[in-house]
Design a protein around this motif. Structure first.
Motif, PDB file in Angstrom:
ATOM      1  N   ASP A  40      34.448  33.796  34.252  1.00  0.00           N
ATOM      2  CA  ASP A  40      34.662  35.050  34.995  1.00  0.00           C
ATOM      3  C   ASP A  40      36.080  34.733  35.488  1.00  0.00           C
ATOM      4  O   ASP A  40      36.846  34.227  34.568  1.00  0.00           O
ATOM      5  N   MET A  60      34.010  32.704  39.566  1.00  0.00           N
ATOM      6  CA  MET A  60      34.070  33.840  40.483  1.00  0.00           C
ATOM      7  C   MET A  60      35.053  34.891  40.057  1.00  0.00           C
ATOM      8  O   MET A  60      35.712  34.761  39.122  1.00  0.00           O
ATOM      9  N   THR A  64      36.588  37.935  44.805  1.00  0.00           N
ATOM     10  CA  THR A  64      35.700  36.628  45.772  1.00  0.00           C
ATOM     11  C   THR A  64      36.616  35.598  45.893  1.00  0.00           C
ATOM     12  O   THR A  64      36.859  35.096  46.917  1.00  0.00           O
ATOM     13  N   GLU A 143      29.936  36.784  44.991  1.00  0.00           N
ATOM     14  CA  GLU A 143      29.097  35.698  44.085  1.00  0.00           C
ATOM     15  C   GLU A 143      30.002  34.467  43.625  1.00  0.00           C
ATOM     16  O   GLU A 143      31.052  34.703  42.755  1.00  0.00           O
ATOM     17  N   LEU A 144      29.638  33.233  43.982  1.00  0.00           N
ATOM     18  CA  LEU A 144      30.175  31.947  43.229  1.00  0.00           C
ATOM     19  C   LEU A 144      29.016  31.197  42.628  1.00  0.00           C
ATOM     20  O   LEU A 144      28.135  31.020  42.996  1.00  0.00           O
TER      21      LEU A 144
END
Lengths: 154, 118
Positions: A40, A60, A64, A143-144
């Motif tokens: 990501d 992430m 984020t 989101e992680l």
């Protein structure tokens, strides 16, 4: 891949994210992957050696990452600079370090390497013949994804 | 004004801890690995060292042993994400006075600093 490698990382991530960012965390469906991870926008990599050996990754989006670092510092993060990289690397380091305590208590003493950060989407990261458990964690920042690619050694 | 030597390879952790300590009246020196910590300790003789463990060049356990060899009265507190019992024991054997596990609340680190500098 042992399922007992999952819980130490989930509980450590909950504790660290709640302490550092004062935010609630929920866990999504855990999946098992054997293809290379395609990164990501921000990915923290931490090597693990010992009775459990392999790699732990935290992926992430930049948005984020900025949200998490902003909550850690109490200031808005307009640019994902070297200090923000250091902060997000430290977040991964602290989660992995805490998880290593639970792994030790479960019979898998291990040491962790200093973290590295990959910035940029689309890099293929192979954990070779170690499958990855992918744990999605949802926060108000986004989101992680925690990727645990560990194997037991003797 | 008590002087604190902060040793951590993470620039963010040094920045955040330095801000907290200076806001509470402490003088702060920084080092980004164990080797630099040993040199800075000799140069500035701080009242307390807050030492990370996992660092490049020289880790915190080795640096603690080196500093205690130079000054057996040195006060060193380990501040680490490594919550392993074996690591705590190794740190205490090396000469650390206490062990603070990350993540920590600011008050926790301030209370620890007060305990060893008052």
């Amino acid at each position: 891949m042992k399922a007992e490698f999952v819980n130490p990382f989930v509980s450590a991530a909950y504790r660290v994210l709640q302490t550092e960012t004062r935010t609630e965390v929920t866990k999504g469906q855990v999946t098992l992957e054997d293809s290379p991870l395609v990164s990501d926008e921000v990915t923290v990599l931490i090597g693990v050696v010992g009775r459990a050996q392999g790699l732990v990754l935290y992926g992430m989006s930049e948005r984020t990452a900025k949200g998490i670092v902003g909550a850690m510092t109490g200031e808005a993060i307009p640019v994902f600079d070297a200090m923000a990289e250091s902060a997000i690397a430290e977040l991964g380091n602290v989660i992995t370090g805490l998880a290593s305590g639970d792994l030790e208590r479960a019979g898998y003493p291990c040491k962790i390497a200093p973290p590295s950060v990959v910035v940029g989407k689309g890099t293929s990261i192979s954990t070779l013949n170690i499958k990855r458990l992918v744990i999605p964690l949802y926060t108000k920042f986004g989101e992680l994804q925690v990727h645990v690619a560990l194997r037991e050694t003797y | 004004m008590p002087k604190i030597l902060l040793v951590d390879d993470a620039a963010f952790m040094r920045m955040r801890s330095a801000k907290l300590l200076t806001e509470h009246g402490y003088e702060v020196e920084e080092a980004e690995n164990g080797q630099e910590a040993v040199l800075k300790y000799q140069a500035c003789r701080p009242d307390l060292v807050l030492m990370d463990i996992t660092m490049p060049v020289m880790d915190g356990i080795t640096a603690t042993r080196e500093i205690k060899r130079i000054d057996p009265n040195a006060k060193i507190v380990m501040v680490s994400a490594l919550g392993q019992q074996s690591m705590v024991i190794e740190a205490i054997k090396a000469g650390a006075k206490d062990f603070v596990v990350k993540p920590f609340e600011p008050e926790k680190i301030l209370a620890t600093v007060r305990k060893f500098t008052s």
